[in-house]
Write a protein that holds these residues in place. Structure first.
Motif, short mmCIF file in Angstrom:
data_model
loop_
_atom_site.label_atom_id
_atom_site.label_comp_id
_atom_site.label_asym_id
_atom_site.label_seq_id
_atom_site.Cartn_x
_atom_site.Cartn_y
_atom_site.Cartn_z
N ILE B 24 0.84 -1.20 0.00
CA ILE B 24 0.00 0.00 0.00
C ILE B 24 0.87 1.25 0.00
O ILE B 24 0.64 2.19 -0.75
CB ILE B 24 -0.96 -0.01 1.21
N GLU B 25 1.92 1.21 0.82
CA GLU B 25 2.86 2.35 0.87
C GLU B 25 3.51 2.59 -0.50
O GLU B 25 3.82 3.72 -0.86
CB GLU B 25 3.96 2.05 1.90
N LYS B 26 3.74 1.50 -1.24
CA LYS B 26 4.38 1.60 -2.55
C LYS B 26 3.36 1.85 -3.65
O LYS B 26 3.69 1.77 -4.84
CB LYS B 26 5.15 0.31 -2.85
N ASP B 27 2.09 2.09 -3.25
CA ASP B 27 1.06 2.46 -4.22
C ASP B 27 0.72 1.33 -5.20
O ASP B 27 0.41 1.59 -6.36
CB ASP B 27 1.54 3.71 -4.98
N LEU B 28 0.80 0.09 -4.75
CA LEU B 28 0.46 -1.03 -5.62
C LEU B 28 -1.03 -1.33 -5.52
O LEU B 28 -1.72 -0.85 -4.62
CB LEU B 28 1.28 -2.26 -5.22
N ASP B 29 -1.54 -2.15 -6.45
CA ASP B 29 -2.98 -2.46 -6.46
C ASP B 29 -3.30 -3.70 -5.61
O ASP B 29 -2.41 -4.24 -4.95
CB ASP B 29 -3.46 -2.66 -7.89
N TYR B 30 -4.56 -4.14 -5.62
CA TYR B 30 -4.99 -5.31 -4.84
C TYR B 30 -4.08 -6.49 -5.06
O TYR B 30 -3.71 -7.21 -4.13
CB TYR B 30 -6.42 -5.72 -5.22
N TYR B 31 -3.75 -6.70 -6.34
CA TYR B 31 -2.94 -7.84 -6.67
C TYR B 31 -1.55 -7.74 -6.03
O TYR B 31 -1.05 -8.69 -5.41
CB TYR B 31 -2.81 -7.95 -8.19
N GLY B 32 -0.92 -6.57 -6.16
CA GLY B 32 0.40 -6.35 -5.57
C GLY B 32 0.37 -6.55 -4.06
O GLY B 32 1.33 -7.07 -3.47
N ILE B 33 -0.73 -6.15 -3.44
CA ILE B 33 -0.88 -6.34 -1.99
C ILE B 33 -0.88 -7.83 -1.64
O ILE B 33 -0.20 -8.27 -0.71
CB ILE B 33 -2.17 -5.66 -1.50
N ALA B 139 10.65 -4.25 -2.41
CA ALA B 139 10.09 -2.91 -2.33
C ALA B 139 11.16 -1.84 -2.55
O ALA B 139 10.89 -0.65 -2.45
CB ALA B 139 9.42 -2.69 -0.97
#
Lengths: 205, 205, 205
Positions: B24-33, B139
């Motif tokens: 989330i901090e790295k601004d990724l989407d649901y998938y990245g999370i 990250a």
């Protein structure tokens, strides 16, 4: 506590120092210096031990590696203020570590019965470059081995020399020849700034 | 499906949450999370299983780890909007994961017949710090373990406590003592901002 | 020199080319291009061989992988000037490599007697995504697999297809179906820019 060869001690000290200097460059504290020293110095050996499927990595069985690394880090901490050319010192220790671990990688290959030239060279190069590679990944740098052309090439040439000397004069001579040749080739090309042509970034227009 | 200990479940959830928060901090989407949650939570265990030369990593044999990680990621996605102090939450879950996996690493060492103190401590530290280290490399951060002084030290102290309690009161007590001690030491030093002196960057002039 | 399957050759060439293009993007020289080509193409296989506890990684025993990678790098060097859409080419080769190594990972799982669906899928995904992940870590990018939602998902769907086709029509058909399906799903979603919702960065106020 198992016996560690002199080349292994030299390589451990050199890589530990290069790790410690990297940590200083990255503005880390005493603790960070110690951790960088350990990971850099044991990294190459752990890569090697994973690849040859050793039951437990040597640096995990034997506390000597971590101990030597911490002493090296302590030494760097004591004297870092007197180091005027940090980047150059880092490259020097890195070259010594590269030479030492290339030689150890080649020796481990032969000792575990892997005599094919390709296997010896690959294991030597992965062991030699592994520590610095791990150090640079953790320090968020593009690893040396990708940027400096005569880095892996020095390691490859050293490993080939190992195989030749091993057949002519045995294991001990091969170990020292490979160590010295790899380190000297790397240092010479560093000093003379020998490098290959760069392709240049492809522009998108 | 094999049984997983409570400490392992706690550690998996905690590291999965720290991974999800990092994404989330790295601004990724649901998938990245989801992917960050899984890699962080199984990373430490895979490192451990490679080191002790296990035929197949536990998290590869047993889908429970990935399942728990995805549920934790889902939980973070549902409630992230209510999290006011992201960085602090991340550090909290990271501390719990560090404690849990340090304890598991020590237990695995003893269970596989590795009783030397150095081996137990090293395996505990590598298992405890492995997940967070992999998360931070992916990250593109300098890993916590290099920056926070009482990170690996908390893990080392916890592992030493494991060995002592193991001899006095057996495996179960040792597991929980190590888990709690490591987590609390880390949280305390985080809260009080305990840290060692920084060497300071060597300037080139 | 052992026989390498056609899918393995295709995957090796594709990942080597994606590595070479990444090196060009990062402004590295001929040497860096060669090293990126090799590490990207053998990375996935080494990850797989470590996980299934193979005595020695295939790419370390067999010089063909490195040879094919270097030839691919040479090809990229010769023709890079004619490549107008570097980023797109990189993604294309990456998708082909993903498909090929997903199929190989699934095949290796089945060949080593690991028939559980979870194990087959996990090994397929780790083998498929490993090479690109290593490439991106060395290039200091957040790996694709964390950023592109239909990356690991394409690999998971391909692996599930492998299992189904394997039961209906045997190993060969399964290999090719998985390779094609994974690559095409990835390419389709890349082209159509299919992606999931982004959570958005949690602000600290």
């Amino acid at each position: 506590m198992e016996f560690i060869s002199i080349v292994e001690i030299i390589g451990t000290i050199a890589f530990a120092m290069s790790g410690a200097l990297t940590a200083i460059e990255k503005d880390l504290d005493y603790y960070g210096i110690g951790i960088f020293a350990i990971t850099t110095s044991v990294g190459g050996g752990i890569v090697r031990d994973l690849l040859i499927d050793r039951p437990l990595p040597a640096s995990l069985e034997n506390p000597l590696y971590a101990l030597i690394s911490l002493l090296s880090a302590g030494f760097v901490i004591l004297f870092y203020a007197h180091i005027s050319k940090l980047a150059k010192m880092l490259q020097f220790f890195d070259a010594v570590g590269l030479g030492a671990f290339t030689a150890i990688g080649a020796e481990v290959a032969v000792r575990t019965g892997l005599y094919q030239w390709f296997v010896v060279v690959t294991l030597a190069v992965l062991t030699g470059t592994g520590g610095g590679l791990i150090r640079d990944v953790f320090a968020r740098e593009i690893p040396y081995v990708f940027r400096k052309e005569v880095y892996a090439i020095a390691s490859i040439l050293g490993a080939i020399l190992y195989i030749i000397v091993f057949r002519l004069a045995g294991s001990q001579m091969a170990l020292y020849s490979c160590f010295l040749a790899t380190t000297l080739i790397r240092l010479y090309c560093m000093e003379k700034d020998v490098h290959l042509l760069k392709v240049g970034k492809v522009t998108m227009e």
